[in-house]
Motif scaffolding. Structure first.
Motif, PDB file in Angstrom:
ATOM      1  N   MET A 239      30.658  26.482  40.645  1.00 38.45           N
ATOM      2  CA  MET A 239      30.705  27.795  40.872  1.00 38.45           C
ATOM      3  C   MET A 239      32.363  28.180  40.675  1.00 38.45           C
ATOM      4  SD  MET A 239      27.959  29.192  41.357  1.00 38.45           S
ATOM      5  CE  MET A 239      28.455  30.797  40.862  1.00 38.45           C
ATOM      6  N   ALA A 240      32.975  26.978  40.755  1.00 42.71           N
ATOM      7  CA  ALA A 240      34.530  27.408  40.367  1.00 42.71           C
ATOM      8  C   ALA A 240      35.042  26.104  39.795  1.00 42.71           C
ATOM      9  CB  ALA A 240      35.272  27.634  41.348  1.00 42.71           C
ATOM     10  N   VAL A 241      36.215  26.335  39.111  1.00 45.57           N
ATOM     11  CA  VAL A 241      37.035  24.882  38.562  1.00 45.57           C
ATOM     12  C   VAL A 241      38.132  24.654  39.570  1.00 45.57           C
ATOM     13  CG1 VAL A 241      38.147  24.240  36.569  1.00 45.57           C
ATOM     14  CG2 VAL A 241      36.688  26.406  36.357  1.00 45.57           C
ATOM     15  N   PRO A 242      38.302  23.297  39.923  1.00 49.79           N
ATOM     16  CA  PRO A 242      39.332  22.861  40.732  1.00 49.79           C
ATOM     17  C   PRO A 242      40.502  22.718  39.954  1.00 49.79           C
ATOM     18  CG  PRO A 242      37.801  21.093  40.380  1.00 49.79           C
ATOM     19  CD  PRO A 242      37.354  22.366  39.590  1.00 49.79           C
TER      20      PRO A 242
ATOM     21  N   MET B  44      35.024  32.300  37.978  1.00 52.99           N
ATOM     22  CA  MET B  44      34.846  33.134  36.506  1.00 52.99           C
ATOM     23  C   MET B  44      33.836  34.245  37.054  1.00 52.99           C
ATOM     24  SD  MET B  44      36.814  31.325  34.396  1.00 52.99           S
ATOM     25  CE  MET B  44      37.094  29.457  34.173  1.00 52.99           C
ATOM     26  N   PHE B  45      33.940  35.363  36.740  1.00 54.07           N
ATOM     27  CA  PHE B  45      33.479  36.674  36.649  1.00 54.07           C
ATOM     28  C   PHE B  45      32.302  36.637  35.474  1.00 54.07           C
ATOM     29  CE2 PHE B  45      35.723  38.032  40.191  1.00 54.07           C
ATOM     30  CZ  PHE B  45      34.763  38.500  40.870  1.00 54.07           C
ATOM     31  N   ALA B  46      31.115  36.695  35.578  1.00 60.87           N
ATOM     32  CA  ALA B  46      30.173  36.757  34.685  1.00 60.87           C
ATOM     33  C   ALA B  46      30.340  37.871  33.765  1.00 60.87           C
ATOM     34  CB  ALA B  46      28.698  36.487  35.202  1.00 60.87           C
TER      35      ALA B  46
ATOM     36  N   PRO C 124      38.018  40.737  36.593  1.00 59.51           N
ATOM     37  CA  PRO C 124      38.984  40.097  35.565  1.00 59.51           C
ATOM     38  C   PRO C 124      37.889  38.649  35.460  1.00 59.51           C
ATOM     39  CG  PRO C 124      39.610  39.560  37.960  1.00 59.51           C
ATOM     40  CD  PRO C 124      38.665  40.548  38.150  1.00 59.51           C
ATOM     41  N   GLU C 125      38.239  38.052  34.159  1.00 62.97           N
ATOM     42  CA  GLU C 125      37.402  36.999  33.877  1.00 62.97           C
ATOM     43  C   GLU C 125      37.470  35.799  34.510  1.00 62.97           C
ATOM     44  OE1 GLU C 125      39.019  38.740  30.863  1.00 62.97           O
ATOM     45  OE2 GLU C 125      37.395  39.960  30.968  1.00 62.97           O
ATOM     46  N   ALA C 126      38.411  35.416  35.092  1.00 63.98           N
ATOM     47  CA  ALA C 126      38.848  34.429  35.860  1.00 63.98           C
ATOM     48  C   ALA C 126      39.809  35.063  37.095  1.00 63.98           C
ATOM     49  CB  ALA C 126      39.352  33.282  34.918  1.00 63.98           C
ATOM     50  N   THR C 127      39.489  34.233  38.188  1.00 68.62           N
ATOM     51  CA  THR C 127      40.182  34.582  39.535  1.00 68.62           C
ATOM     52  C   THR C 127      40.485  33.544  40.228  1.00 68.62           C
ATOM     53  OG1 THR C 127      38.773  36.505  39.445  1.00 68.62           O
ATOM     54  CG2 THR C 127      40.289  36.270  41.204  1.00 68.62           C
TER      55      THR C 127
END
Ligand code: BGC
Length: 455
Positions: free
Chosen positions: A157-160, A328-330, A107-110
């Motif tokens: 590497m991530a959004v909090p 997010m997966f690239a 998925p694009e975001a996890t």
């Protein structure tokens, strides 16, 4: 320009993913993996504006919070393509994610949280959000622990999204007033409150026997017995000496005692059912992360009205945390504009305040407005703000150690909990043996919240 460049990078990436899929699949399936990667659809001419989000927010309140994110993204012309996987603490979601990545269908975001961020980042599959973080000056307003959690090898590497307090005690205000009880500050006080509730015909504690929920109680007990320093020794550094320590023995003994206040045979109810039992007044107390507060609101119950919340006994000064983050997966980078826009939006003050009000947690921002928080949230946010010395990373919620260690510890604690004949010393020996095994050739889990070492 940026987009064209990223499409070119996408070509290289597809070849690379093929290699990685082959490595993950093992057993000589490299050819199949290359074919799979080649079969991926080519990047579209204009960047897609939808983002598929895999997460485990499936209870009524979690759904509301996720829907809020979807609605805010829609205002920015980004469609939230929902991929919700049921299972508290992401037990199912973690497995589904692995399967999907292996199938070339990330998925694009996890919802990837805690140490798992570093595990996925090390595979090179995640989108680096450095530009978004630098442009938005995230460092200026994020709590340092949050900054540490989302960074890996100097990249964001991530959004909090929000901070949950796992050491939260809920008590039924009407019952406590009627029996003239005060919320217990220590486990000794808990025992006497529990006796009074039982004498009045009320089950003292609502608690599920589901493995992760039992371990959540256990990590609360370890923290109460020792404090954040020893807690990290046990769950972050995985020290066999800490496993053998009398404080671990005491936490295990206490776990047995607390089990005695639950009544009946342990069942494996999902956490929202435990919340409903408490809301119906069928138990005087409940210990659970503050996502339960949001679920209580679904039952028409509010803090300082139907229920009170306090820190779990013995942990008043501490914050046992789980931080929700989206990675997010690239992929082939075609979704990058939408993913970056999403990342920018999710940390804004308004979205942080609104999302966390629905979700039960608190903003990851140091500049959040405590006046907009209920008393429970205010206590959580203020305590967390005191820094690493009072913070303990939740083992159950992946903040302390890698997935394999976490699963093994949860299973071990569950075994001990279910088997009345099992002795604390035996459980300690088994935990120590697990730690020795996991530490072989691996000094500490990547990205673990070893805040002491960080300083
Ligand atoms: C997550 C929460 C979620 C809870 C129950 C935790 O790991 O941080 O967002 O509500 O699990 O599933």
């Amino acid at each position: 320009m940026e987009y064209v460049a990223s499409r070119r990078a996408g070509k290289w990436r597809r070849a690379w993913i093929a290699g990685l899929l082959a490595a993950l699949a093992g057993n000589g399936s490299a050819l199949a993996a290359v074919q799979l990667a080649a079969a991926l659809p080519p990047a579209p001419a204009s960047p897609p504006s939808s983002v598929q989000v895999l997460h485990w927010w499936t209870s009524a309140s979690e759904r509301k919070a996720a829907d809020l994110l979807a609605a805010r993204l829609a205002e920015e012309h980004i469609a939230w393509d929902d991929a919700a996987i049921p299972g508290g603490a992401g037990i199912g979601a973690g497995k589904v994610l692995k399967g999907r990545v292996l199938a070339g269908d990330a998925p694009e975001a996890t919802q990837i949280i805690g140490v798992a961020i570093a595990e996925w980042a090390d595979m090179g599959l995640l989108l680096e959000l450095d530009n978004v973080a630098a442009a938005g000056n995230w460092q200026r307003f994020l709590f340092p622990t949050i900054q540490g959690l989302i960074s890996h090898r100097k990249h964001t590497m991530a959004v909090p999204l929000g901070i949950h307090r796992v050491n939260t005690l809920y008590y039924n205000r009407a019952l406590f007033a009627q029996l003239q009880l005060a919320p217990p500050r220590t486990w000794e006080e808990f025992e006497s409150v529990a006796r009074r509730l039982r004498a009045a015909g009320v089950q003292p504690l609502a608690q599920s026997g589901e493995a992760w929920q039992v371990s959540t109680l256990f990590e609360n007990l370890v923290l109460a017995e020792s404090g954040p320093e020893f807690y990290r020794e046990l769950f972050v550094r995985r020290s066999p000496a800490a496993a053998a320590d009398h404080r671990t023995a005491q936490a295990l003994r206490r776990l047995r005692l607390v089990k005695g206040w639950i009544g009946g045979r342990p069942d494996e109810r999902p956490w929202p059912e435990v919340v409903r039992q408490f809301a119906r007044g069928q138990a005087g107390m409940m210990i659970m992360g503050d996502w339960a507060k949001a679920e209580l609101a679904e039952q028409g119950q509010l803090p300082d009205r139907e229920f009170g919340c306090a820190a779990a006994p013995g942990t008043g000064k501490y914050h046992l945390f789980s931080v929700d983050t989206l990675a997010m997966f690239a992929g082939d980078y075609s979704h990058m504009p939408a993913q970056e826009k999403m990342a920018r939006l999710l940390v804004t003050p308004a979205l942080q305040a609104d999302f966390n009000a629905l979700k039960g947690g608190v903003p990851v921002r140091r500049d959040a407005d405590p006046a907009r928080m209920d008393s429970c949230a205010r206590a959580s946010w203020t305590t967390f703000g005191q820094g690493a010395a009072v913070q303990a990373p939740s083992m159950v919620h992946r903040m302390a150690t890698d997935e394999a260690t976490r699963d093994a510890v949860i299973a071990e604690v569950h075994r001990y909990y279910l088997d009345e004949r099992a002795q604390p010393a035996e459980a300690q020996r088994r935990l120590g043996a697990l730690f020795r095994l996991f530490n072989l050739g691996n000094q500490g889990a990547p990205g673990a919240q070893d805040t002491d070492r960080r300083r």
